[in-house]
Design a protein around this motif. Structure first.
Motif, mmCIF file in Angstrom:
data_model
loop_
_atom_site.group_PDB
_atom_site.id
_atom_site.type_symbol
_atom_site.label_atom_id
_atom_site.label_comp_id
_atom_site.label_asym_id
_atom_site.label_seq_id
_atom_site.Cartn_x
_atom_site.Cartn_y
_atom_site.Cartn_z
ATOM 1 N N GLU A 223 0.850 -1.258 0.002
ATOM 2 C CA GLU A 223 0.121 -0.026 -0.042
ATOM 3 C C GLU A 223 0.793 1.302 0.000
ATOM 4 O O GLU A 223 0.669 2.038 -1.012
ATOM 5 C CB GLU A 223 -0.992 -0.048 1.329
ATOM 6 N N GLN B 23 -8.586 0.188 -4.942
ATOM 7 C CA GLN B 23 -9.478 -0.867 -4.605
ATOM 8 C C GLN B 23 -8.662 -2.036 -4.175
ATOM 9 O O GLN B 23 -7.603 -2.546 -4.627
ATOM 10 C CB GLN B 23 -10.539 -1.133 -5.441
ATOM 11 N N VAL C 49 -7.246 -1.880 2.042
ATOM 12 C CA VAL C 49 -8.126 -0.782 1.844
ATOM 13 C C VAL C 49 -8.192 0.316 2.971
ATOM 14 O O VAL C 49 -7.716 1.330 2.998
ATOM 15 C CB VAL C 49 -9.617 -0.928 1.401
ATOM 16 N N THR D 49 -4.420 1.788 3.247
ATOM 17 C CA THR D 49 -4.366 2.754 2.257
ATOM 18 C C THR D 49 -5.237 4.196 2.476
ATOM 19 O O THR D 49 -4.481 5.158 2.614
ATOM 20 C CB THR D 49 -5.077 2.286 0.632
ATOM 21 N N HIS D 50 -6.367 4.003 3.160
ATOM 22 C CA HIS D 50 -7.076 5.111 3.640
ATOM 23 C C HIS D 50 -6.272 5.790 4.829
ATOM 24 O O HIS D 50 -6.077 7.022 4.890
ATOM 25 C CB HIS D 50 -8.367 4.886 4.255
ATOM 26 N N THR E 90 -11.017 5.313 -1.984
ATOM 27 C CA THR E 90 -10.903 4.005 -1.932
ATOM 28 C C THR E 90 -12.064 3.111 -2.363
ATOM 29 O O THR E 90 -13.434 3.702 -2.228
ATOM 30 C CB THR E 90 -10.598 3.522 -0.576
ATOM 31 N N THR F 141 -13.783 3.376 3.365
ATOM 32 C CA THR F 141 -13.898 3.071 1.859
ATOM 33 C C THR F 141 -15.229 3.754 1.327
ATOM 34 O O THR F 141 -16.136 3.784 1.982
ATOM 35 C CB THR F 141 -14.099 1.561 1.619
#
Length: 296
Positions: free
Chosen positions: A167, A192, A199, A202-203, A211, A229
């Motif tokens: 990520e 995604q 996910v 990543t956020h 996302t 997400t």
């Protein structure tokens, strides 16, 4: 850039996190879809226009561009020596000549080959002789290609549980290529995965990135997913009007109504069905078929 440093930097973020995994018409050139003024679902070219060119190659991206599609979807994995490449399967055998070029390297996992070894592969002949010699692109090559064409990207982190730190590494690559500026974050990029923890990571690493979670969580779980997400992206066979309505009733972490992008729709009848259910996007190997069916 040093990919190994990016991987090391992300390791601390991931420690302690458990993995949660959950017939086409001929291609015709057409004007670009204006998603701002058009209420029809956004059509996303799956792995590029993969019904017409070998998937996840620059040729497939170019085909989508010629057909008039801005949005393309791809899959990202990591090589043995830490480079990010665009490949769907976790093995190389289906879409390249890895078995013949490296006969003693079974099971031909992406992670068992260096970027230089993968660059020698033919990723086009399996699809058609017309694409013989097409290469597996690195993420860097892919991003530079779609930057020139002005296309937008739905990027999937494929099997991220196999690649700790992917990520942060992907975000670093995106930043290096200018893909984390305000204009890209606003309307040109979604990341995604089928892996909810990926996910979420990543956020956490960049809260400005839009996302998407690939799957269909229960309605009772949607509030928890809405914390990290912005999209719920289920397979088309699970899409119902009530489910889409439930997703739309919530706001994602960016403060906007959550969206539903469904996959992989390759025929007009299914495209019309999910369109009536109210989806925001349709991912397709034959994007022109979907566009014609939905009035995009």
């Amino acid at each position: 850039m040093s990919m190994r440093r990016a991987v090391a930097a992300a390791t601390g973020v991931l420690l302690g996190m458990s993995v949660l995994t959950l017939t086409a018409s001929p291609a015709q050139a057409a004007p670009r879809q204006d998603t701002k003024s058009n209420k029809s679902p956004v059509t996303v070219a799956h792995r590029g226009a993969s019904g017409y060119a070998p998937e996840n190659t620059l040729a497939a991206v170019s085909k989508a561009d010629k057909l008039g599609f801005d949005w393309v979807e791809n899959d990202v994995q990591r090589t043995k020596d830490g480079e990010l490449v665009v490949m769907h399967d976790t093995t190389l055998s289906r879409t390249t000549n890895a078995e013949s070029l490296y006969p003693k390297r079974s099971p031909w996992k992406v992670s068992d080959f260096t970027a230089k070894e993968i660059s020698r592969l033919d990723a086009g002949s399996w699809f058609s002789d017309d694409y013989a010699g097409e290469k597996v692109p690195t993420l860097e090559q892919y991003l530079r290609h779609i930057t020139k064409s002005g296309q937008k990207l739905l990027l999937e982190l494929k099997a991220p549980e196999l690649y700790p730190g992917v990520e942060a590494q992907t975000l670093r690559e995106l930043r290096s290529e200018g893909w984390l500026d305000s204009s890209h974050l606003k309307s040109k990029l979604v990341i995604q995965s089928f892996n909810a923890n990926s996910v979420r990571t990543t956020h956490v690493l960049n809260s400005g990135v839009k996302t998407g979670f690939l799957g269909n969580p229960k309605v009772s779980e949607l509030d928890s997913y809405a914390q990290f997400t912005d999209q719920i992206n289920p397979t088309h066979s699970t899409v119902t009007k009530d489910y889409v309505k439930a997703v739309h009733a919530r706001k994602g972490p960016l403060g906007k109504q959550m969206q539903v992008f469904t996959w992989t729709v390759n025929d007009a009848s299914t495209a019309r069905t999910v369109d009536k259910a109210g989806v925001d996007g349709i991912i397709s190997n034959f994007p022109d078929v979907v566009r014609d069916a939905t009035g995009g």
